[in-house]
Design a protein around this motif. Structure first.
Motif, PDB file in Angstrom:
ATOM      1  N   THR A 261      85.101  -9.025 -10.666  1.00  0.00           N
ATOM      2  CA  THR A 261      84.379  -8.199 -11.635  1.00  0.00           C
ATOM      3  C   THR A 261      83.763  -9.021 -12.757  1.00  0.00           C
ATOM      4  OG1 THR A 261      86.293  -7.766 -13.096  1.00  0.00           O
ATOM      5  CG2 THR A 261      86.015  -6.347 -11.159  1.00  0.00           C
ATOM      6  N   ARG A 326      85.202   7.187 -10.547  1.00  0.00           N
ATOM      7  CA  ARG A 326      85.162   5.739 -10.356  1.00  0.00           C
ATOM      8  C   ARG A 326      86.419   5.138 -10.960  1.00  0.00           C
ATOM      9  NH1 ARG A 326      80.939   3.645 -15.026  1.00  0.00           N
ATOM     10  NH2 ARG A 326      81.408   5.270 -16.544  1.00  0.00           N
ATOM     11  N   HIS A 327      86.562   3.844 -10.801  1.00  0.00           N
ATOM     12  CA  HIS A 327      87.699   3.115 -11.342  1.00  0.00           C
ATOM     13  C   HIS A 327      87.721   3.285 -12.865  1.00  0.00           C
ATOM     14  CE1 HIS A 327      90.239  -0.328 -12.410  1.00  0.00           C
ATOM     15  NE2 HIS A 327      90.588  -0.412 -11.136  1.00  0.00           N
ATOM     16  N   GLU A 328      88.869   3.721 -13.405  1.00  0.00           N
ATOM     17  CA  GLU A 328      88.932   3.999 -14.838  1.00  0.00           C
ATOM     18  C   GLU A 328      88.787   2.735 -15.679  1.00  0.00           C
ATOM     19  OE1 GLU A 328      88.748   6.879 -16.161  1.00  0.00           O
ATOM     20  OE2 GLU A 328      89.013   8.058 -14.334  1.00  0.00           O
ATOM     21  N   GLN A 330      86.859   0.251 -14.885  1.00  0.00           N
ATOM     22  CA  GLN A 330      85.415   0.001 -14.860  1.00  0.00           C
ATOM     23  C   GLN A 330      84.715   0.894 -15.877  1.00  0.00           C
ATOM     24  OE1 GLN A 330      83.638   0.627 -11.018  1.00  0.00           O
ATOM     25  NE2 GLN A 330      81.592   0.046 -11.693  1.00  0.00           N
ATOM     26  N   TRP A 349      87.973  -5.532 -14.699  1.00  0.00           N
ATOM     27  CA  TRP A 349      88.951  -4.505 -14.338  1.00  0.00           C
ATOM     28  C   TRP A 349      89.692  -4.914 -13.080  1.00  0.00           C
ATOM     29  CZ3 TRP A 349      83.664  -3.838 -14.443  1.00  0.00           C
ATOM     30  CH2 TRP A 349      83.018  -3.659 -13.212  1.00  0.00           C
ATOM     31  N   THR A 351      93.109  -3.436 -10.200  1.00  0.00           N
ATOM     32  CA  THR A 351      94.058  -2.418  -9.749  1.00  0.00           C
ATOM     33  C   THR A 351      95.403  -3.104  -9.551  1.00  0.00           C
ATOM     34  OG1 THR A 351      92.317  -1.159  -8.633  1.00  0.00           O
ATOM     35  CG2 THR A 351      94.598  -0.721  -7.962  1.00  0.00           C
ATOM     36  N   ARG A 355      97.420   1.422  -9.688  1.00  0.00           N
ATOM     37  CA  ARG A 355      96.908   2.000 -10.930  1.00  0.00           C
ATOM     38  C   ARG A 355      95.731   1.171 -11.449  1.00  0.00           C
ATOM     39  NH1 ARG A 355     102.565   2.308 -11.537  1.00  0.00           N
ATOM     40  NH2 ARG A 355     103.349   4.449 -11.787  1.00  0.00           N
ATOM     41  N   PRO A 356      94.740   1.843 -12.086  1.00  0.00           N
ATOM     42  CA  PRO A 356      93.594   1.106 -12.630  1.00  0.00           C
ATOM     43  C   PRO A 356      93.933   0.456 -13.966  1.00  0.00           C
ATOM     44  CG  PRO A 356      93.303   3.452 -12.994  1.00  0.00           C
ATOM     45  CD  PRO A 356      94.569   3.309 -12.189  1.00  0.00           C
TER      46      PRO A 356
END
Length: 442
Positions: A261, A326-328, A330, A349, A351, A355-356
């Motif tokens: 990312t 979407r990914h929290e 992100q 970000w 996981t 969990r995000p």
């Protein structure tokens, strides 16, 4: 696909469009606060946010929230979200902080190591009405004033002048070259023209302290190196605690994906560091009970780089806005990048164990002013300052010419309306705080 460029419009036409919206949706309507019939129980709303928190840290969260109405407001974003979401709004949406209370502004380092002041917490960020941020900010200033036993007028004046600072910043941005305005950072230099005489000395002290608040300093305070082991964090329960080998493995596995990312050049740079330790560290007030790790990386010699890996959950505003699943983590990072003209280059970000999480540098030249400790004239200066900062952040995704037209349609009327909202919501917060303290006591 829509065209990138639009037909040219005179800036005055865009400003006039904003002023016309003010006639259609008067500021007195968007800034009026009255509890809705059947208002949700604030204590139950707070309790509902305990889902997936670490159970043994919930008492610490409640303890911190119980201290004053201001600490309650800081930890109860979900309550205010439910209160303001159904009020009229201008219909203009953009990237907003979602939790723009007066303690969520502060200093941090730009990639070039300049000290910048900006919004610095984005856990609740969404694309939503700009008014929600300004309402939370002015209300928090008035609650901070009342929590520190300043006069009612001091709290009202702080909210009024915060709205005036917001309005003045938009007026300036509306006439600047578009490219220049978009890239203007709220650094010490650009804030120098704001009247901050009563807070200037404190401002300088906080800046000086922030410049020293680096990974190296954190490592000196919170880590040690025994003769038979590598550098590691020194436990200080319940704030800083060791974790199991299994939990450490989950965090490091998540960081592998985090590398995707950020840019290739930064990923290559981070690969030259080695992980020395991972620990759990409690942070903030509203985030207490969420999982938050610190990762100690060692480079050359005594060099230390500390990353924070913090659990990201759905925004408190999510039920009230259009959203894309979407990914929290992100969501948080993209909102931060939108609102800040200069951000931590290591934002990303990950996981971890399903969990995000968001990832960033820990305490990289960070510093802040506690508004609840300020005297009346100091709070007034601080209120103007954060009003200016918030306006610049909103102008990144909403045309400042539109906002200027709306906010300046009758000048002082805008400031008075938000001042009245702040006083009304401060009373609501004090009542909610009393109910919360009573619930915690039983």
């Amino acid at each position: 696909m829509s065209n990138l460029f639009t037909s040219w419009r005179d800036a005055a036409e865009v400003v006039a469009e904003g002023a016309a919206r003010r006639s259609a949706v008067p500021v007195e309507e968007i800034a009026r606060y009255e509890p809705t019939p059947g208002r949700a129980d604030p204590v139950k709303l707070v309790e509902a946010t305990n889902a997936d928190r670490l159970v043994d840290l919930i008492p610490l969260r409640y303890q911190r929230m119980s201290e004053t109405p201001f600490t309650f407001l800081r930890g109860a974003a979900t309550v205010m979200a439910a209160d303001i979401a159904h009020a009229p709004n201008t219909g203009w949406v953009g990237h907003i902080c979602g939790d723009a209370h007066a303690s969520n502004f502060g200093f941090y380092a730009s990639p070039e190591r300049r000290l910048i002041m900006d919004v610095n917490d984005f856990d609740e960020t969404v694309v939503g009405p700009w008014e929600w941020d300004l309402k939370r900010l002015v209300a928090s200033l008035t609650v901070a004033a009342r929590s520190s036993e300043l006069s009612d007028e001091a709290g009202r004046q702080a909210a009024h002048d915060c709205a005036a600072g917001y309005r003045a910043a938009l007026a300036e941005l509306a006439t600047m070259p578009l490219f220049e305005g978009h890239h203007m950072t709220t650094s010490h230099k650009t804030l120098a023209h704001i009247d901050m005489g009563d807070i200037a000395d404190m401002f300088e002290r906080v800046c000086k302290k922030a410049r020293k608040n680096t990974s190296r300093r954190v490592a000196e305070r919170y880590t040690a190196r025994p003769d038979v082991d590598c550098w590691h964090f020194v436990a200080d329960p319940p704030v800083l605690t060791h974790i199991s080998d299994e939990e450490r493995a989950h965090v490091l596995a998540g960081l592998d994906a985090y590398g995707e990312t950020i840019g290739d050049e930064l990923r290559r740079l981070l690969s030259r560091y080695s992980v020395s330790d991972v620990a759990h560290r409690v942070v903030g007030l509203g985030s207490v009970g969420l999982r938050s790790y610190v990762v100690l990386l060692k480079g050359n010699g005594d060099e230390a780089l500390i990353l924070q890996v913090k659990q990201a959950r759905q925004s408190a505003l999510r039920p009230f806005v259009d959203h894309v699943d979407r990914h929290e983590g992100q969501r948080v990072i993209e909102g931060q990048r939108w609102m800040q003209t200069a951000s931590d280059p290591l934002l990303g970000w990950a996981t971890v164990d399903g969990r995000p999480y968001l990832v960033r540098q820990f305490r990289d030249m960070k510093g802040s002013i506690d508004p609840s400790l300020l005297k009346a004239r100091q709070l007034d200066d601080y209120a103007r300052l954060v009003g200016v900062v918030l306006a610049r952040a909103h102008a990144q995704s909403i045309d400042p010419r539109l906002l200027h037209g709306y906010c300046d349609a009758d000048g002082e009327g805008f400031d008075r309306a938000f001042g009245e909202f702040a006083v009304a919501y401060a009373r609501q917060t004090e009542a909610d705080h009393s109910a919360f303290r009573a619930s915690v006591a039983t």
